[in-house]
Design an enzyme around this catalytic site. Structure first.
Site, short mmCIF file in Angstrom:
data_model
loop_
_atom_site.label_atom_id
_atom_site.label_comp_id
_atom_site.label_asym_id
_atom_site.label_seq_id
_atom_site.Cartn_x
_atom_site.Cartn_y
_atom_site.Cartn_z
N ASN A 101 -86.41 35.49 -34.37
CA ASN A 101 -87.30 35.04 -33.29
C ASN A 101 -87.08 33.56 -33.01
O ASN A 101 -87.83 32.93 -32.27
CB ASN A 101 -88.78 35.26 -33.70
CG ASN A 101 -89.14 36.72 -33.70
OD1 ASN A 101 -88.79 37.46 -32.78
ND2 ASN A 101 -89.83 37.18 -34.74
N LYS B 262 -81.38 29.56 -33.29
CA LYS B 262 -80.44 30.40 -34.04
C LYS B 262 -79.79 31.44 -33.14
O LYS B 262 -78.59 31.67 -33.21
CB LYS B 262 -81.22 31.19 -35.10
CG LYS B 262 -81.28 30.57 -36.43
CD LYS B 262 -81.78 31.65 -37.39
CE LYS B 262 -82.30 31.04 -38.64
NZ LYS B 262 -82.76 32.08 -39.57
N GLU C 170 -91.24 39.43 -42.53
CA GLU C 170 -91.76 39.03 -43.83
C GLU C 170 -90.60 38.42 -44.60
O GLU C 170 -89.54 39.02 -44.67
CB GLU C 170 -92.28 40.23 -44.59
CG GLU C 170 -93.63 40.67 -44.11
CD GLU C 170 -94.33 41.52 -45.17
OE1 GLU C 170 -94.01 41.39 -46.36
OE2 GLU C 170 -95.17 42.31 -44.75
N ASP D 164 -80.60 34.34 -43.03
CA ASP D 164 -81.70 33.57 -43.58
C ASP D 164 -81.07 32.28 -44.06
O ASP D 164 -80.03 32.28 -44.71
CB ASP D 164 -82.40 34.30 -44.73
CG ASP D 164 -83.76 33.66 -45.01
OD1 ASP D 164 -84.64 33.77 -44.14
OD2 ASP D 164 -83.93 33.02 -46.07
N SER D 165 -81.68 31.19 -43.66
CA SER D 165 -81.02 29.92 -43.91
C SER D 165 -82.04 28.85 -44.24
O SER D 165 -83.24 29.05 -44.06
CB SER D 165 -80.22 29.51 -42.67
OG SER D 165 -81.02 29.63 -41.51
N PHE E 183 -82.26 22.20 -33.39
CA PHE E 183 -83.59 22.68 -33.77
C PHE E 183 -83.82 22.34 -35.25
O PHE E 183 -82.93 21.83 -35.92
CB PHE E 183 -83.70 24.20 -33.54
CG PHE E 183 -82.82 25.02 -34.46
CD1 PHE E 183 -81.48 25.21 -34.17
CD2 PHE E 183 -83.34 25.60 -35.61
CE1 PHE E 183 -80.68 25.96 -35.02
CE2 PHE E 183 -82.54 26.35 -36.46
CZ PHE E 183 -81.20 26.53 -36.17
N GLY E 184 -85.01 22.66 -35.71
CA GLY E 184 -85.32 22.51 -37.14
C GLY E 184 -85.08 21.09 -37.65
O GLY E 184 -85.50 20.11 -37.05
N ASP F 210 -82.33 19.47 -37.75
CA ASP F 210 -81.10 18.89 -37.19
C ASP F 210 -81.13 17.35 -37.05
O ASP F 210 -80.15 16.69 -37.38
CB ASP F 210 -80.77 19.52 -35.82
CG ASP F 210 -80.05 20.85 -35.96
OD1 ASP F 210 -79.71 21.24 -37.10
OD2 ASP F 210 -79.82 21.51 -34.93
N LYS G 53 -71.04 21.27 -33.81
CA LYS G 53 -71.87 21.88 -34.87
C LYS G 53 -71.20 23.14 -35.41
O LYS G 53 -71.19 23.39 -36.61
CB LYS G 53 -73.29 22.17 -34.36
CG LYS G 53 -74.19 22.69 -35.49
CD LYS G 53 -75.65 22.81 -35.15
CE LYS G 53 -76.42 23.43 -36.33
NZ LYS G 53 -77.82 23.72 -36.03
P1 IMP Z 1 -85.42 31.31 -41.32
O1 IMP Z 1 -84.02 31.54 -41.84
O2 IMP Z 1 -85.61 31.85 -39.95
O3 IMP Z 1 -86.45 31.71 -42.30
O4 IMP Z 1 -85.65 29.77 -41.12
C1 IMP Z 1 -84.71 28.84 -41.42
C2 IMP Z 1 -85.31 27.47 -41.27
O5 IMP Z 1 -84.37 26.58 -41.89
C3 IMP Z 1 -85.43 27.03 -39.81
O6 IMP Z 1 -86.70 27.23 -39.29
C4 IMP Z 1 -85.10 25.55 -39.91
O7 IMP Z 1 -86.24 24.85 -40.29
C5 IMP Z 1 -84.10 25.51 -41.05
N1 IMP Z 1 -82.72 25.64 -40.56
C6 IMP Z 1 -81.84 26.65 -40.79
N2 IMP Z 1 -80.66 26.41 -40.17
C7 IMP Z 1 -80.82 25.24 -39.52
C8 IMP Z 1 -79.95 24.48 -38.69
O8 IMP Z 1 -78.81 24.82 -38.38
N3 IMP Z 1 -80.48 23.33 -38.22
C9 IMP Z 1 -81.73 22.90 -38.52
N4 IMP Z 1 -82.58 23.57 -39.27
C10 IMP Z 1 -82.13 24.75 -39.78
#
Ligand code: IMP
Length: 192
Positions: free
Chosen positions: A8, A12, A40, A69-70, A150-151, A153, A173
């Site tokens: 969502n 990503k 979840e 998942d990251s 995002f996140g 970055d 990137k």
């Molecule tokens: P999830 O994998 O959707 O649970 O969330 C991964 C979270 O890790 C994201 O909401 C970001 O906060 C962070 N994240 C993962 N990959 C990146 C990226 O490439 N740039 C910035 N933040 C990232």
């Protein structure tokens, strides 16, 4: 091949679209297959969570599905925020508050090394599962730089390119990112 991307997170999704296109595959969003669900993330590892996300959506859609998942792992914080990256501040997906918390925790800390980790998982309707991981090393800045991405970055500086992720265009990137490295490995598994 067409893959539903089980996320969502708009940032990503765009990265998946670009990378899969480069590989000759097509990314389809959850919206495009009329699936509206929250995920979840109860696993203790990126790998477990990626499998849960891809498995759930493959079952619901009946289509090949990819998930990642990251998260960010900061050396001086013992690997935090790790699998809690999206909800570090206590709320899911509040990037500004997550970045603020990270800066607060790193205040006065000279050790700034960190890495992004991505675990990707592809699940097929016949039950086949492929998994791969990628990492990108970097450093946590003392203040945000750049407006893209995002996140985390804007706080993640990559010495190899002399920029934060938020200062890079998508080609840059995707040259170094954890997600691209994981998908590069998945591509090899897909071709076998
Ligand atoms: P999830 O994998 O959707 O649970 O969330 C991964 C979270 O890790 C994201 O909401 C970001 O906060 C962070 N994240 C993962 N990959 C990146 C990226 O490439 N740039 C910035 N933040 C990232």
């Amino acid at each position: 091949m067409k893959f539903v991307v089980a996320t969502n997170n708009g940032g990503k999704l765009q990265e998946f679209r670009d990378i899969l296109k480069e590989f000759g595959h097509e990314a389809v969003s959850l919206k495009e297959v009329n699936i509206d669900t929250d995920f979840e993330e109860t696993g203790e590892t990126f790998r477990e969570n990626a499998y849960m996300k891809a498995g759930t959506i493959a079952k619901l859609s009946g289509l090949p599905t990819i998930a990642d998942d990251s998260g960010l792992m900061v050396e001086a914080l013992g690997g935090e925020p790790g699998v809690y990256s999206a909800r570090y501040c206590g709320r899911h997906g509040d990037d500004a508050a997550n970045n603020e918390k990270l800066l607060e925790k790193m205040k006065g800390n000279k050790e700034r090394r960190a890495k992004f980790v991505s675990a990707v998982c592809a699940v097929f309707p016949d039950g086949r599962v492929l998994q791969a991981e990628g990492e990108c090393p970097g450093e946590i800045l003392h203040e945000p730089k750049g407006n893209g991405g995002f996140g985390y970055d804007p706080l993640f500086y990559v010495p190899a390119l002399g920029k934060t992720f938020a200062q890079m265009d998508k080609t840059e990137k995707n040259m170094v990112s954890h997600r691209k490295k994981a998908l590069d490995k998945l591509k090899i598994l897909l071709s076998k």
